[in-house]
Design an enzyme around this catalytic site. Sequence first.
Site, PDB file in Angstrom:
ATOM      1  N   LEU A 166       0.859  -1.173   0.000  1.00  0.00           N
ATOM      2  CA  LEU A 166       0.000   0.000   0.000  1.00  0.00           C
ATOM      3  C   LEU A 166       0.900   1.230   0.000  1.00  0.00           C
ATOM      4  O   LEU A 166       1.470   1.580   1.036  1.00  0.00           O
ATOM      5  CB  LEU A 166      -0.902   0.010   1.243  1.00  0.00           C
ATOM      6  CG  LEU A 166      -1.818  -1.205   1.420  1.00  0.00           C
ATOM      7  CD1 LEU A 166      -2.526  -1.150   2.768  1.00  0.00           C
ATOM      8  CD2 LEU A 166      -2.846  -1.261   0.295  1.00  0.00           C
ATOM      9  N   ASP A 207       1.436   0.812  19.338  1.00  0.00           N
ATOM     10  CA  ASP A 207       2.563   1.666  18.934  1.00  0.00           C
ATOM     11  C   ASP A 207       2.058   2.680  17.917  1.00  0.00           C
ATOM     12  O   ASP A 207       2.546   2.771  16.793  1.00  0.00           O
ATOM     13  CB  ASP A 207       3.698   0.822  18.354  1.00  0.00           C
ATOM     14  CG  ASP A 207       5.010   1.590  18.245  1.00  0.00           C
ATOM     15  OD1 ASP A 207       5.111   2.676  18.839  1.00  0.00           O
ATOM     16  OD2 ASP A 207       5.932   1.099  17.572  1.00  0.00           O
TER      17      ASP A 207
END
Length: 286
Positions: free
Chosen positions: A93, A193
Amino acid sequence: MWQAISRLLSEQLGEGEIELRNELPGGEVHAAWHLRYAGHDFFVKCDERELLPGFTAEADQLELLSRSKTVTVPKVWAVGADRDYSFLVMDYLPPRPLDAHSAFILGQQIARLHQWSDQPQFGLDFDNALSTTPQPNTWQRRWSTFFAEQRIGWQLELAAEKGIAFGNIDAIVEHIQQRLASHQPQPSLLHGDLWSGNCALGPDGPYIFDPACYWGDRECDLAMLPLHTEQPPQIYDGYQSVSPLPADFLERQPVYQLYTLLNRARLFGGQHLVIAQQSLDRLLAA
């Protein structure tokens, strides 16, 4: 390695061949490649064979996030190893920075992720990693115990092994546990994260990657945002539009930020050590 990847992809896409193989810049942790096979574009991470468990854990986390049907993550196509290398193959992507609109949408999606499923305990079925740091996830019913011991205490112990002393570990863990003692949130599935380097705008909207998942306090994901001024503030606005945070969440924010600050201090040293120590000193003085 490429033969092994081709074989695994052929089982899903039919016979084909590698049409493109470009190494990507910025592979600070693992080597990264853009691969085109049978007309499909893939993102490949690879490293030494011994690191296969880390790729397996990452694939499991991406699939867990995907099952929530709340956030977009790269599809995992293959994880495996040959004699010399291990690898993880995902959708490629092409990343773009989040704009205000996509950041707002991502905030809404993260809020829905945090609302997904019922889990009575904090932790995960397996240990994983925060960046390159091992992250324990042993199940625990008390949030204050989980975070104080398996997040702050763990980071302090790793730092001590490296010769970095932030203070008396037992005393710090006890202080953190007391700070959170009256706070028992509903466990939420966290990305773990959530900084700007792990969020991007793809062809179909925002997506997230490189997780460090566990079931924890949803405020932990949101506490990451102020640490990264390049992260669009609309993420927070989108989150609040779906699932407003409690009025006292700012009181816990520096506690949750300490986990990331300690990790950076141990990994990078320098000014990060100073920032982590100052943050810890403020918490202990409060």
